[in-house]
Design an enzyme around this catalytic site. Structure first.
Site, PDB file in Angstrom:
ATOM      1  N   HIS A  10       3.244 -38.049  12.820  1.00 22.58           N
ATOM      2  CA  HIS A  10       3.762 -38.128  11.446  1.00 22.58           C
ATOM      3  C   HIS A  10       4.131 -39.564  11.034  1.00 22.58           C
ATOM      4  O   HIS A  10       3.607 -40.095  10.067  1.00 22.58           O
ATOM      5  CB  HIS A  10       5.024 -37.269  11.299  1.00 22.58           C
ATOM      6  CG  HIS A  10       4.834 -35.819  11.633  1.00 22.58           C
ATOM      7  ND1 HIS A  10       4.264 -34.901  10.778  1.00 22.58           N
ATOM      8  CD2 HIS A  10       5.169 -35.122  12.744  1.00 22.58           C
ATOM      9  CE1 HIS A  10       4.253 -33.708  11.341  1.00 22.58           C
ATOM     10  NE2 HIS A  10       4.799 -33.813  12.537  1.00 22.58           N
TER      11      HIS A  10
HETATM   12  O1  RIB Z   1       8.870 -34.031   9.931  1.00 24.74           O
HETATM   13  C1  RIB Z   1       8.518 -35.091  10.781  1.00 24.74           C
HETATM   14  C2  RIB Z   1       9.580 -36.133  10.787  1.00 24.74           C
HETATM   15  O2  RIB Z   1      10.772 -35.613  11.358  1.00 24.74           O
HETATM   16  C3  RIB Z   1       9.227 -37.358  11.655  1.00 24.74           C
HETATM   17  O3  RIB Z   1       9.840 -38.496  11.102  1.00 24.74           O
HETATM   18  C4  RIB Z   1       9.842 -37.034  12.974  1.00 24.74           C
HETATM   19  O4  RIB Z   1      10.191 -38.230  13.704  1.00 24.74           O
HETATM   20  C5  RIB Z   1      11.078 -36.310  12.552  1.00 24.74           C
HETATM   21  O5  RIB Z   1      12.070 -37.283  12.261  1.00 24.74           O
END
Ligand code: RIB
Ligand code: CA
Length: 318
Positions: free
Chosen positions: A243
């Protein structure tokens, strides 16, 4: 030509992957790293930022952010990122000391002293950025844009409609989305497509360095955890979603991504929907666009960019 950036994060397995990409590219002039709780508690995200940046042999100021979300009780993602926040992978004790400036002071002073606009890369809850904007609105003109991993036009990974970063601190996210600062949103719509496969993990493992092994261990923990938790997302077994990497990759290579300019707002009052990023794809509100919502990534090139960064950092740290 270098791009001055500030990185605000909650390391966090995918935050560390994002830092890896940023560290591997000298065209990003990293002025400051700030941390907040999210994937783990503040103490652990600070430790992870200090330890990882030290291990990467980077001398960058790291400043402590706020300890808790604006109003909500802090909820961490230890089921996904592990008890230490990095999938139980440990780095040597940090050699970098935590800054004696708070994140808000450091961000304000860095922005105001810069003779050029700075890109703000945010990969955690927006608590620090929201607080900065409330306390020092005069810095808005010094931020070129915010490259943000968070939100979703469709779906969620905390509730049916909320993504973790916005869910943890929706009130801070609301301040940021209403700030007027251009936002590039790497929400779940694009990050679900920004994954490495198990075969590509094997390619990372074949690099053979200590760092590559740590990357693989963290990502294998991430897959395992995702299968067992409410974060479970269909197809996660062979789609290891990086992500936060999107928020850095976009700054380096925007051509790898496609998105739409939309009006986006954060729901704050819904019993079931607080923390939802409401994305007005069809311009139903007629309100001005404030966010570029990414929905497509050239995955193969994105993965090659990451593998190359792991190789580069493996060589640099020896
Ligand atoms: O939904 C994904 C996010 O939430 C990313 O930033 C992961 O590191 C968590 O913080
Ligand atoms: Ca994160």
């Amino acid at each position: 030509m270098t791009i001055p950036v500030i990185i605000d994060c909650d390391p966090g397995i995918d935050d560390v992957m994002a830092l890896t990409l940023a560290f591997a590219h000298p065209e990003l002039d990293i002025k400051l790293i700030t941390t907040e709780p999210g994937n783990q508690t503040q103490a652990k995200t600070i430790h992870n930022a200090l330890a990882f940046t030290s291990y990467m042999k980077k001398d960058i100021e790291i400043a402590r952010g706020l300890d808790n979300p604006f109003f909500r009780q802090l909820e961490i993602a230890d089921e996904v990122h592990g008890d230490n926040g990095l999938g139980d992978v440990h780095f040597p004790e940090p050699t970098i000391q935590l800054s004696n400036r708070t994140a808000i002071e450091a961000m304000k002073e860095t922005l105001l002293s810069s003779d050029e606009q700075i890109v703000l890369i945010a990969t955690g809850p927006l608590t620090n950025v929201g607080a900065l904007l409330l306390a020092h609105p005069e810095i808005k003109s010094k931020i070129k844009y915010i490259s943000y991993m968070g939100g979703a036009a469709v779906g969620g990974n905390m509730t049916p409609t909320t993504e973790f970063n916005v869910y943890v601190d929706p009130h801070a996210a609301d301040i940021v989305f209403r700030s007027g600062i251009p936002i590039i949103m790497s929400g779940l719509d694009v990050t679900h497509k920004a994954y490495v496969t198990k075969e590509e993990l094997n390619r990372i493992e074949a690099i053979g360095s200590d760092f590559a092994q740590k990357v693989v261990q963290m990502l294998r923990f991430y897959v395992h955890a995702a299968k067992q938790t409410a974060f479970h997302e269909d197809g996660f077994e062979n789609h290891i979603r990086l992500h936060d990497l999107c928020a850095v990759s976009y700054v380096l290579t925007p051509e790898l991504f496609e998105g739409d300019d939309c009006y986006v707002a954060v729901e704050l009052e819904g019993k079931l929907t607080t923390g939802t990023t409401v994305v007005d794809y069809a311009q139903r509100t007629g309100l001005p666009h404030n966010v570029k919502v990414l929905h497509t990534v050239h995955r193969e090139k994105f993965v090659e960019q990451f593998l190359s960064a792991v190789q580069t950092m493996s060589r640099q740290i020896g």
